[in-house]
Design an enzyme around this catalytic site. Structure first.
Site, PDB file in Angstrom:
ATOM      1  N   SER A 174      45.597  78.785  72.894  1.00 30.10           N
ATOM      2  CA  SER A 174      45.878  80.223  72.966  1.00 30.10           C
ATOM      3  C   SER A 174      45.457  80.938  74.237  1.00 30.10           C
ATOM      4  O   SER A 174      45.844  82.086  74.448  1.00 30.10           O
ATOM      5  CB  SER A 174      45.261  80.936  71.773  1.00 30.10           C
ATOM      6  OG  SER A 174      46.073  80.716  70.662  1.00 30.10           O
ATOM      7  N   SER A 231      48.031  82.588  71.281  1.00 31.73           N
ATOM      8  CA  SER A 231      47.903  83.854  70.617  1.00 31.73           C
ATOM      9  C   SER A 231      47.323  84.970  71.494  1.00 31.73           C
ATOM     10  O   SER A 231      47.426  86.142  71.131  1.00 31.73           O
ATOM     11  CB  SER A 231      47.025  83.685  69.375  1.00 31.73           C
ATOM     12  OG  SER A 231      45.734  83.252  69.733  1.00 31.73           O
ATOM     13  N   LYS A 270      40.447  90.268  74.119  1.00 30.61           N
ATOM     14  CA  LYS A 270      41.264  89.919  72.949  1.00 30.61           C
ATOM     15  C   LYS A 270      40.633  90.526  71.699  1.00 30.61           C
ATOM     16  O   LYS A 270      39.405  90.519  71.549  1.00 30.61           O
ATOM     17  CB  LYS A 270      41.341  88.393  72.839  1.00 30.61           C
ATOM     18  CG  LYS A 270      42.296  87.894  71.772  1.00 30.61           C
ATOM     19  CD  LYS A 270      42.369  86.368  71.787  1.00 30.61           C
ATOM     20  CE  LYS A 270      43.368  85.818  70.792  1.00 30.61           C
ATOM     21  NZ  LYS A 270      43.451  84.344  70.836  1.00 30.61           N
TER      22      LYS A 270
HETATM   23  N1  GLN Z   1      49.238  77.777  68.335  1.00 31.32           N
HETATM   24  C1  GLN Z   1      48.005  77.252  67.819  1.00 31.32           C
HETATM   25  C2  GLN Z   1      47.790  77.721  66.399  1.00 31.32           C
HETATM   26  O1  GLN Z   1      48.568  78.515  65.948  1.00 31.32           O
HETATM   27  C3  GLN Z   1      46.859  77.634  68.692  1.00 31.32           C
HETATM   28  C4  GLN Z   1      46.314  78.975  68.416  1.00 31.32           C
HETATM   29  C5  GLN Z   1      45.039  79.248  69.151  1.00 31.32           C
HETATM   30  O2  GLN Z   1      44.674  78.564  70.101  1.00 31.32           O
HETATM   31  N2  GLN Z   1      44.327  80.254  68.666  1.00 31.32           N
HETATM   32  O3  GLN Z   1      46.883  77.313  65.746  1.00 31.32           O
END
Ligand code: GLN
Length: 485
Positions: free
Chosen positions: A178, A154, A79
């Site tokens: 994410s 994400s 990532k």
């Molecule tokens: N959807 C969550 C957020 O936008 C989780 C994102 C993540 O785990 N990086 O904060």
């Protein structure tokens, strides 16, 4: 044979036995990437030359009879919020679109020491804020099961790359889901480790008290292999927990007779798509067939999890992202004027809409007068939620729930409704607030779209989480189904 469609455990055996070379494996992966990237857009950058050089080195070592690591010759996609020395690390943002870190994250060092080969950096929501990969500066990643739909986020690039066989292993990061959300939406496996078990050194912080780097893979054994390599104490991360190294692959057997499974009642409430509910309840039935005892479990205060999470995450984001000022890292706006002007123009042009929204709300929640009312209150509720998990996990070995309450949705369908987007995190964020480990494992399909089962365990009990997920997988084999792409 398409080597890129095999698993890590299959390939490592073949590479070590010299029936295939690491170079061939890497070549197959890059051939696949060039075939499907036009449709999927899982990668922000790829490292063809350095990856092939590394592969040849590994092959040479094997030929000379030298010992090679657990991931010898295996391609790993990373990532793009995890620092790679000398290689672009963008966080999916214009702000870091030209940022080249001078050092490697600890997880990268560990993977390379184990013989893994970093093949490229994957697409993500900007600074890991989102669950659809639509907020990336580099365009949306598409779900290999239906390219009109999002791959989740994400870490959507990592999950889509795995599902379309563009890599063998991948890393994601999980602040509020994410790793698990895209794993669920793309029908791959993703583990959010116990907070403190994997070093965050070199992970660009979004909300540091919540996030962990997590392994993503095509099956549970591969996930356990990558986890074994990246877990462990790191003195360079002040939140890293000293623990004895563990080979997590040893925990995997399909014997779960007598394991106590708590089915989280509140996670099956309003907002859950009926078809997802059916798949997940079916999965619970399968665990029972395998000899586990399944009973209802309860977590109070679930209705406060999303607001609590977003208050804490946005507050931490506002502080963590203050370092992007046009002087230190990445992008600087072309403008004349004093420091204030350069700072605000750079941030105005460098950050996308979702990042700005969160920085503003977070700054507000931390400001004098509101700190006690919002931020401090959220920390207190976080403690209550953590205690709820401790209570439930004192009665059960694992807790199960849907990973996501809905199926992968259409690109563009939700992006203009931030609150609807935040609400989708209802089943994943409580786990990050508590700090416990959780895995998402494929548990079926509805109209060709994947559904994920979430298995949550006690602190540092990844062995149990992996074991239950493995038994389920071995019995159901949903992991073997591939998208037509
Ligand atoms: N959807 C969550 C957020 O936008 C989780 C994102 C993540 O785990 N990086 O904060």
């Amino acid at each position: 044979m398409h080597l890129n469609s095999l698993t890590c455990h299959e390939l490592v055996e073949m590479i070590k036995a010299q029936t295939v070379t690491a170079e061939e494996v890497v070549e197959h992966v890059f051939r696949r990437i060039s075939e499907v990237e036009g449709k999927i857009n899982a990668f922000i950058s790829t490292f063809n030359e350095s990856a092939l050089d590394k592969a040849r080195e590994i092959d040479e070592k094997i030929r000379r009879g030298e010992s090679v690591g657990l991931l010898a010759g295996i391609p790993v996609a990373v990532k793009d919020n995890i620092c790679t020395r000398g290689k672009l690390t963008t966080c999916g943002s214009k702000m870091l679109s030209n940022y080249i870190p001078p050092y490697n994250a600890t997880v990268i060092e560990k993977i390379e020491a184990a013989g893994g080969i970093i093949i490229g950096k994957t697409n993500m929501d900007e600074f890991a804020m989102g669950n659809s990969t639509e907020t990336s500066f580099f365009g949306c990643t598409r779900n290999p099961w239906d390219i009109t739909r999002v791959p989740g986020g994400s870490s959507g690039g990592s999950a889509a790359a795995l599902a379309s066989d563009e890599t063998i292993l991948a890393l994601g990061s999980d602040t509020g889901g994410s790793v698990r959300c895209p794993a669920s939406f793309c029908s791959v496996v993703g583990l959010k480790p116990t907070y403190g078990l994997v070093s965050r050194y070199g992970l660009v912080s979004y909300a540091n008290s919540l996030e962990q780097i997590g392994p993503m893979a095509k099956d549970v054994l591969d996930c356990a292999m990558l986890f074994t390599v990246i877990a462990g104490h790191d003195p360079r991360d002040g939140t890293s927990v000293p623990r004895r190294p563990c080979d997590y692959t040893k925990a995997l057997n399909d014997e779960i007779k007598g394991v106590k499974v708590g089915v989280l009642k509140e996670f099956f409430a309003v907002g859950l798509d009926e078809r997802v509910e059916k798949s997940v309840l079916n999965a619970v039935g399968i665990l029972e067939d395998l000899g586990a005892t399944c009973d209802g479990a309860s977590i109070s205060y679930l209705e406060y999890a999303v607001p609590t999470y977003y208050l804490i995450a946005m507050s931490e984001a506002s502080s963590n992202l203050a370092r992007f000022d046009g002087l230190r890292y990445g992008f600087t706006a072309k403008c004349e004027g004093d420091w204030n002007e350069v700072f605000s123009t750079t941030r105005g042009e460098g950050f996308g809409g979702e990042v700005k929204r969160r920085v503003l709300l977070g700054t507000f929640a931390l400001s004098a007068g509101y700190y006690d009312r919002y931020y401090l209150k959220a920390l207190k509720v976080r403690t209550l939620i953590k205690r709820e998990f401790e209570k439930a996990l004192s009665k059960f070995d694992v807790l199960v729930a849907p990973t996501m309450p809905i199926l992968p949705f259409k690109i563009g369908e939700v992006i203009d409704d931030p609150l609807a987007m935040y609400m989708m995190d209802i089943d994943t964020v409580p786990v990050n607030l508590a700090g416990v480990p959780s895995i998402s494992v494929p548990c079926g399909f509805v109209d060709g779209l994947p559904v994920g089962l979430q298995v949550i365990g006690g602190f540092f009990d990844e062995e149990m989480v992996l074991k239950v997920a493995y038994a389920f997988q071995e019995h159901t084999k949903f992991n073997l189904k591939k998208p037509e792409i």
